[in-house]
Design a protein around this motif. Structure first.
Motif, PDB file in Angstrom:
ATOM      1  N   ALA A  96     -55.849  50.381  -8.024  1.00  0.00           N
ATOM      2  CA  ALA A  96     -54.495  49.820  -8.037  1.00  0.00           C
ATOM      3  C   ALA A  96     -53.626  50.252  -7.154  1.00  0.00           C
ATOM      4  O   ALA A  96     -52.892  49.635  -6.396  1.00  0.00           O
ATOM      5  CB  ALA A  96     -54.002  50.118  -9.445  1.00  0.00           C
ATOM      6  N   LEU A  97     -53.705  51.724  -6.883  1.00  0.00           N
ATOM      7  CA  LEU A  97     -52.620  52.194  -5.868  1.00  0.00           C
ATOM      8  C   LEU A  97     -52.969  51.480  -4.545  1.00  0.00           C
ATOM      9  O   LEU A  97     -52.132  51.362  -3.595  1.00  0.00           O
ATOM     10  CB  LEU A  97     -52.908  53.619  -5.840  1.00  0.00           C
ATOM     11  CG  LEU A  97     -52.035  54.462  -4.724  1.00  0.00           C
ATOM     12  CD1 LEU A  97     -50.411  54.124  -5.047  1.00  0.00           C
ATOM     13  CD2 LEU A  97     -52.168  55.633  -5.005  1.00  0.00           C
ATOM     14  N   PHE A  98     -54.470  51.510  -3.915  1.00  0.00           N
ATOM     15  CA  PHE A  98     -54.722  51.282  -2.738  1.00  0.00           C
ATOM     16  C   PHE A  98     -54.301  49.539  -2.715  1.00  0.00           C
ATOM     17  O   PHE A  98     -53.893  49.158  -1.473  1.00  0.00           O
ATOM     18  CB  PHE A  98     -56.257  51.277  -2.560  1.00  0.00           C
ATOM     19  CG  PHE A  98     -56.741  50.675  -1.209  1.00  0.00           C
ATOM     20  CD1 PHE A  98     -56.217  51.031  -0.001  1.00  0.00           C
ATOM     21  CD2 PHE A  98     -57.573  49.794  -1.318  1.00  0.00           C
ATOM     22  CE1 PHE A  98     -56.606  50.623   1.172  1.00  0.00           C
ATOM     23  CE2 PHE A  98     -57.918  49.086  -0.072  1.00  0.00           C
ATOM     24  CZ  PHE A  98     -57.561  49.667   1.089  1.00  0.00           C
ATOM     25  N   SER A  99     -54.535  48.792  -3.729  1.00  0.00           N
ATOM     26  CA  SER A  99     -54.260  47.204  -3.781  1.00  0.00           C
ATOM     27  C   SER A  99     -52.742  47.216  -3.489  1.00  0.00           C
ATOM     28  O   SER A  99     -52.422  46.351  -2.942  1.00  0.00           O
ATOM     29  CB  SER A  99     -54.664  46.925  -5.297  1.00  0.00           C
ATOM     30  OG  SER A  99     -56.126  46.694  -5.222  1.00  0.00           O
ATOM     31  N   ALA A 100     -51.920  47.981  -4.103  1.00  0.00           N
ATOM     32  CA  ALA A 100     -50.402  47.823  -4.175  1.00  0.00           C
ATOM     33  C   ALA A 100     -50.158  48.370  -2.569  1.00  0.00           C
ATOM     34  O   ALA A 100     -49.077  47.445  -1.778  1.00  0.00           O
ATOM     35  CB  ALA A 100     -49.557  48.855  -4.726  1.00  0.00           C
ATOM     36  N   ILE A 101     -50.606  49.184  -1.988  1.00  0.00           N
ATOM     37  CA  ILE A 101     -50.533  49.570  -0.566  1.00  0.00           C
ATOM     38  C   ILE A 101     -50.865  48.340   0.352  1.00  0.00           C
ATOM     39  O   ILE A 101     -50.238  47.952   1.319  1.00  0.00           O
ATOM     40  CB  ILE A 101     -51.237  50.659  -0.171  1.00  0.00           C
ATOM     41  CG1 ILE A 101     -50.715  52.023  -0.699  1.00  0.00           C
ATOM     42  CG2 ILE A 101     -51.236  50.840   1.524  1.00  0.00           C
ATOM     43  CD1 ILE A 101     -51.653  53.285  -0.782  1.00  0.00           C
ATOM     44  N   CYS A 102     -52.026  47.678  -0.061  1.00  0.00           N
ATOM     45  CA  CYS A 102     -52.207  46.487   0.765  1.00  0.00           C
ATOM     46  C   CYS A 102     -51.334  45.177   0.597  1.00  0.00           C
ATOM     47  O   CYS A 102     -51.177  44.622   1.366  1.00  0.00           O
ATOM     48  CB  CYS A 102     -53.643  46.033   0.196  1.00  0.00           C
ATOM     49  SG  CYS A 102     -55.210  46.951   0.520  1.00  0.00           S
ATOM     50  N   LEU A 103     -50.847  44.869  -0.730  1.00  0.00           N
ATOM     51  CA  LEU A 103     -50.026  43.995  -0.775  1.00  0.00           C
ATOM     52  C   LEU A 103     -48.693  44.182  -0.087  1.00  0.00           C
ATOM     53  O   LEU A 103     -48.076  43.213   0.561  1.00  0.00           O
ATOM     54  CB  LEU A 103     -49.617  43.819  -2.407  1.00  0.00           C
ATOM     55  CG  LEU A 103     -50.387  43.280  -3.299  1.00  0.00           C
ATOM     56  CD1 LEU A 103     -50.153  43.889  -4.758  1.00  0.00           C
ATOM     57  CD2 LEU A 103     -50.580  41.878  -3.016  1.00  0.00           C
ATOM     58  N   ILE A 104     -48.209  45.488  -0.080  1.00  0.00           N
ATOM     59  CA  ILE A 104     -47.002  45.763   0.776  1.00  0.00           C
ATOM     60  C   ILE A 104     -47.059  45.882   2.224  1.00  0.00           C
ATOM     61  O   ILE A 104     -46.266  45.057   2.925  1.00  0.00           O
ATOM     62  CB  ILE A 104     -46.572  47.395   0.219  1.00  0.00           C
ATOM     63  CG1 ILE A 104     -45.884  47.198  -1.337  1.00  0.00           C
ATOM     64  CG2 ILE A 104     -45.459  47.611   1.015  1.00  0.00           C
ATOM     65  CD1 ILE A 104     -45.939  48.636  -1.953  1.00  0.00           C
ATOM     66  N   VAL A 105     -48.054  46.338   2.501  1.00  0.00           N
ATOM     67  CA  VAL A 105     -48.481  46.308   4.050  1.00  0.00           C
ATOM     68  C   VAL A 105     -48.620  44.834   4.835  1.00  0.00           C
ATOM     69  O   VAL A 105     -48.087  44.495   5.598  1.00  0.00           O
ATOM     70  CB  VAL A 105     -49.497  47.075   4.464  1.00  0.00           C
ATOM     71  CG1 VAL A 105     -49.542  47.220   6.236  1.00  0.00           C
ATOM     72  CG2 VAL A 105     -49.096  48.557   4.542  1.00  0.00           C
ATOM     73  N   ASN A 106     -49.594  44.148   4.076  1.00  0.00           N
ATOM     74  CA  ASN A 106     -49.519  42.659   4.056  1.00  0.00           C
ATOM     75  C   ASN A 106     -48.271  41.885   4.080  1.00  0.00           C
ATOM     76  O   ASN A 106     -48.053  41.130   4.992  1.00  0.00           O
ATOM     77  CB  ASN A 106     -50.475  42.146   3.257  1.00  0.00           C
ATOM     78  CG  ASN A 106     -52.141  42.196   3.741  1.00  0.00           C
ATOM     79  OD1 ASN A 106     -52.366  41.845   4.912  1.00  0.00           O
ATOM     80  ND2 ASN A 106     -53.024  42.790   3.084  1.00  0.00           N
ATOM     81  N   TYR A 107     -47.459  42.014   3.480  1.00  0.00           N
ATOM     82  CA  TYR A 107     -46.365  41.597   3.229  1.00  0.00           C
ATOM     83  C   TYR A 107     -45.109  41.815   4.615  1.00  0.00           C
ATOM     84  O   TYR A 107     -44.842  40.722   5.046  1.00  0.00           O
ATOM     85  CB  TYR A 107     -45.424  41.918   1.890  1.00  0.00           C
ATOM     86  CG  TYR A 107     -44.005  41.215   1.766  1.00  0.00           C
ATOM     87  CD1 TYR A 107     -43.515  40.156   1.594  1.00  0.00           C
ATOM     88  CD2 TYR A 107     -42.790  42.196   2.252  1.00  0.00           C
ATOM     89  CE1 TYR A 107     -42.351  39.593   1.694  1.00  0.00           C
ATOM     90  CE2 TYR A 107     -41.764  41.807   2.476  1.00  0.00           C
ATOM     91  CZ  TYR A 107     -41.282  40.438   1.947  1.00  0.00           C
ATOM     92  OH  TYR A 107     -39.839  40.042   2.136  1.00  0.00           O
TER      93      TYR A 107
END
Length: 154
Positions: free
Chosen positions: A85-96
């Motif tokens: 979940a933490l890695f996914s959140a980082i992915c969402l933020i960086v991709n944004y």
């Protein structure tokens, strides 16, 4: 249902070569990241109009898909689900933020293709087929295996 350790043991069989493992430590997260980017690139008007939160990081298809992905991990391990979940959140933020400066779908396709080339090269070195050819669930085990290997105190 298999335990996370059973999944890891089976996954590790085709990931013994140090070069292949190193390639996987880079390419598996890159593939995960690029898939999040591709999902974020799908127009999400229905989601945004329904939620009306004005929060583009969670009002997209990637966020919805990742919620279902987390259910898979929760069934295996709460601690692994938290890490993913933490890695996914980082992915969402960086991709944004990438989407603010560059067409995200183009960037994501590039990362996806390059990372898969790396994966298949690693398996060529290993001399074994990728695990997901046996069971598609290994596509979700790969990211957990990388997280476990990179951040565990074994």
């Amino acid at each position: 249902m298999r335990t996370l350790d059973q999944w890891f043991a089976e996954y590790a069989v085709s990931h013994q070569n140090p070069k292949n493992k190193a390639i996987h430590y880079i390419c598996v997260p890159a593939i995960y990241f690029s898939i999040v980017g591709l999902l974020m690139s799908i127009p999400s008007g229905v989601i945004a109009n329904t939620l009306k939160l004005n929060a583009p990081i969670i009002e997209n298809w990637a966020f919805i898909v990742l919620l279902f992905v987390l259910i898979f991990y929760i069934r295996l391990s709460i601690s692994m689900a938290v890490k993913i979940a933490l890695f996914s959140a980082i992915c969402l933020i960086v991709n944004y933020y990438i989407s603010q400066i560059f067409p995200l779908w183009i960037f994501s396709i590039g990362v996806f293709v390059i990372a898969w080339i790396g994966q298949f090269y690693g398996h060529n070195i290993e001399g074994k087929k990728p695990s997901f050819l046996k069971d598609l669930q290994f596509l979700l085990i790969g990211p957990a295996w990388v997280v476990d290997n990179l951040f565990s105190r074994k």
